[in-house]
Motif scaffolding. Structure first.
Motif, short mmCIF file in Angstrom:
data_model
loop_
_atom_site.label_atom_id
_atom_site.label_comp_id
_atom_site.label_asym_id
_atom_site.label_seq_id
_atom_site.Cartn_x
_atom_site.Cartn_y
_atom_site.Cartn_z
N VAL A 22 0.85 -1.20 0.00
CA VAL A 22 0.00 0.00 0.00
C VAL A 22 0.88 1.24 0.00
O VAL A 22 1.69 1.43 0.92
CB VAL A 22 -0.93 0.02 1.24
N PRO A 23 0.77 2.13 -0.99
CA PRO A 23 1.54 3.38 -0.97
C PRO A 23 1.13 4.24 0.22
O PRO A 23 -0.04 4.30 0.59
CB PRO A 23 1.15 4.06 -2.29
N THR A 24 2.10 4.89 0.83
CA THR A 24 1.79 5.71 2.01
C THR A 24 1.05 6.99 1.65
O THR A 24 0.55 7.67 2.55
CB THR A 24 3.09 6.06 2.77
N ASP A 25 0.97 7.32 0.37
CA ASP A 25 0.20 8.50 -0.04
C ASP A 25 -1.16 8.12 -0.63
O ASP A 25 -1.82 8.95 -1.25
CB ASP A 25 0.98 9.35 -1.04
N ALA A 26 -1.58 6.86 -0.43
CA ALA A 26 -2.87 6.42 -0.97
C ALA A 26 -4.02 7.13 -0.25
O ALA A 26 -3.97 7.32 0.97
CB ALA A 26 -3.01 4.91 -0.81
N PRO A 27 -5.06 7.52 -0.97
CA PRO A 27 -6.24 8.12 -0.33
C PRO A 27 -6.84 7.16 0.70
O PRO A 27 -6.98 5.97 0.43
CB PRO A 27 -7.20 8.34 -1.51
N ASP A 56 -8.86 3.59 5.80
CA ASP A 56 -10.28 3.87 5.63
C ASP A 56 -10.66 3.70 4.16
O ASP A 56 -10.56 4.63 3.36
CB ASP A 56 -10.60 5.29 6.11
N ASP A 57 -11.05 2.48 3.81
CA ASP A 57 -11.44 2.15 2.43
C ASP A 57 -10.33 2.53 1.45
O ASP A 57 -10.55 3.24 0.46
CB ASP A 57 -12.75 2.85 2.06
N VAL A 58 -9.14 2.07 1.74
CA VAL A 58 -7.99 2.31 0.86
C VAL A 58 -8.08 1.37 -0.35
O VAL A 58 -8.12 0.14 -0.20
CB VAL A 58 -6.66 2.10 1.61
N ARG A 59 -8.09 1.93 -1.54
CA ARG A 59 -8.18 1.15 -2.77
C ARG A 59 -6.79 0.94 -3.37
O ARG A 59 -6.02 1.90 -3.54
CB ARG A 59 -9.07 1.85 -3.80
N VAL A 60 -6.47 -0.32 -3.64
CA VAL A 60 -5.20 -0.64 -4.28
C VAL A 60 -5.48 -1.58 -5.46
O VAL A 60 -6.42 -2.38 -5.41
CB VAL A 60 -4.21 -1.30 -3.30
N PRO A 61 -4.68 -1.51 -6.52
CA PRO A 61 -4.90 -2.41 -7.65
C PRO A 61 -4.62 -3.86 -7.28
O PRO A 61 -3.88 -4.14 -6.33
CB PRO A 61 -3.92 -1.89 -8.70
N ALA A 62 -5.20 -4.78 -8.04
CA ALA A 62 -5.02 -6.20 -7.76
C ALA A 62 -3.56 -6.61 -7.81
O ALA A 62 -3.14 -7.57 -7.16
CB ALA A 62 -5.84 -7.03 -8.74
N THR A 63 -2.75 -5.87 -8.57
CA THR A 63 -1.32 -6.18 -8.67
C THR A 63 -0.57 -5.89 -7.37
O THR A 63 0.61 -6.21 -7.27
CB THR A 63 -0.69 -5.37 -9.81
N SER A 64 -1.25 -5.30 -6.39
CA SER A 64 -0.63 -5.03 -5.09
C SER A 64 -0.68 -6.24 -4.17
O SER A 64 -0.01 -6.25 -3.13
CB SER A 64 -1.32 -3.85 -4.40
N LEU A 65 -1.47 -7.25 -4.52
CA LEU A 65 -1.57 -8.46 -3.71
C LEU A 65 -0.32 -9.31 -3.91
O LEU A 65 0.01 -9.71 -5.02
CB LEU A 65 -2.82 -9.26 -4.12
N VAL A 66 0.39 -9.61 -2.80
CA VAL A 66 1.62 -10.39 -2.84
C VAL A 66 1.32 -11.81 -2.38
O VAL A 66 0.86 -12.02 -1.26
CB VAL A 66 2.72 -9.77 -1.96
N GLY A 67 1.59 -12.78 -3.24
CA GLY A 67 1.34 -14.16 -2.88
C GLY A 67 -0.09 -14.57 -3.15
O GLY A 67 -0.92 -13.78 -3.62
N ASP A 68 -0.39 -15.81 -2.82
CA ASP A 68 -1.71 -16.39 -3.09
C ASP A 68 -2.43 -16.71 -1.78
O ASP A 68 -2.10 -17.69 -1.12
CB ASP A 68 -1.56 -17.67 -3.92
#
Length: 391
Positions: free
Chosen positions: A188-193, A216-228
């Motif tokens: 998660v980027p530290t500057d994420a809304p 608080d409802d931080v949106r990240v792209p699916a490519t941010s998921l590490v591992g399965d």
């Protein structure tokens, strides 16, 4: 034939180079940065440029191609020089190891080079107020929304977030097939809304600060998921891929701190005279506690070196067993060494000038975090001795 318990020549040379660089900064630099609200950025980036931060990262991703034993040696030497880098435990050790072992090729290419050279500092967010580091009780959740995930929850006692460009957040996500919640790790980027932080005032002075995080409802792209998270073990493997390095590095940090305190105490005991011409180190009341610290320190160092060797050999269970033991031993010797060092100095040990009093509080971190010594005793009792689970 070489001695069994000697380190490779390359690591010996690595230790010497790190000690020389860290010695340029030393305790005075760290104390000034802590006192003035500064950071370790200058030293951190020089360590990165010199290749020391990324010794455990593969060469194809900008690292040195070494192992956890090499990275732990770097941290121990910097701590022994009076200039420990707490974020080495987090960014290259925990986050770097998880991404290297569990990440996609694209994730490795995106994050590992910056972690290796220090230009991308990644914090690690697992601890919660009501869960500690017990991943089964974590309440931070991730919900899939198209090609994004939405994270909601809180983390506490997260180190160095004000210096980091991103945080590897441990959350829980519902498995579509079973409905059970499983660990899921997101960068998660530290500057994420929706991402915010609040500093936690601590009793000891250090450049690295501790924070409570709010997602608080931080949106990240699916490519941010590490591992399965849907793997057979429920996503636990990728989490523990970083926790063994965390314990190994914590032990090395504590051992380096103990070395620094012991060196200061021995030097003082050799030159300080009170009742007669002989220095106070000639008295057994001073000499024996210092000798005891030296013995316990070498025991702790052997434990983390064995844990690191097992980890680098791919023996995760064996590494976990000895990483926990090393973490316990390191925390104990850091506390014992700083206590003896202060006592050797007498009243001088409590002054700002001699730089030991602050370490009395800081050393206890090794007994408490990232896992308490009591939980380590539970682990050894259950997994090593085969006793019934007590919790």
């Amino acid at each position: 034939m070489s001695a069994m318990f000697t380190e490779p020549d390359e690591r010996v040379a690595l230790r010497e180079a790190v000690g020389k660089l860290a010695g340029k900064y030393g305790h005075e630099y760290v104390a000034k940065q802590a006192r003035d609200g500064g950071k370790m950025t200058e030293m951190w980036l020089e360590m990165g440029r010199s290749g020391f931060l990324g010794v455990n990262i593969p060469e194809e991703h900008g690292g040195g191609g070494g192992g956890m034993a090499d990275l732990a040696a770097v941290l121990e030497e910097s701590a022994a020089a009076g200039a420990p880098l707490l974020m080495m435990v987090v960014s290259p050790a925990i986050c770097g190891s998880i991404i290297n072992r569990c990440g996609t090729p694209e994730q490795k290419e995106r994050w590992l080079p910056g972690i290796a050279d220090g230009t991308h500092l990644m914090a690690f967010g697992i601890t919660e107020a009501d869960a500690g580091s017990n991943s089964h009780n974590i309440t931070t959740t991730a919900t899939q929304d198209g090609d994004h995930y939405v994270l909601k929850g809180q983390k506490t006692y997260i180190s160095g977030v004000d210096e980091a460009q991103s945080v590897l957040i441990v959350s829980r996500m519902k498995d579509a097939s079973t409905g059970k919640l499983r660990p899921a790790l997101f960068v998660v980027p530290t500057d994420a809304p929706g991402f915010s932080k609040q500093v936690i005032p601590m009793a000891w002075q250090a450049p690295e600060k501790q924070f409570t995080l709010f997602l608080d409802d931080v949106r990240v792209p699916a490519t941010s998921l590490v591992g399965d998270p849907h793997s057979e073990d429920g996503g636990m493997w990728q989490l523990f891929a970083g926790l063994n390095p965390e314990r190994i590095m914590g032990a090395a940090f504590s051992c380096g701190m103990a070395r620094y305190a012991l060196d200061k105490a021995v030097a003082y005991a050799k030159e300080r005279s009170v009742w007669r011409e002989a220095p106070i180190g000639a008295h057994q009341g001073i000499a024996h506690p210092l000798a005891k610290v030296k013995i316990e320190l070498e025991q702790a160092r052997l434990l983390w070196q064995k844990a690191a060797a097992l980890y680098d050999a791919g023996d995760d269970f064996g590494a976990g067993e000895y990483a926990n033991m090393a973490k316990y031993a390191g925390g104990e010797i850091a506390c014992n060494a700083t206590d003896v060092a202060v006592h050797t100095h007498g009243g001088n040990g409590l002054t700002v000038e001699y730089g030991l009093a602050n370490m009395l509080v800081a050393a206890r971190l090794g007994r408490i975090a990232p896992v308490s010594r009591e939980m380590i005793l539970n682990f050894v009792a259950m997994h090593t001795l085969g006793l019934p689970k007590s919790y």
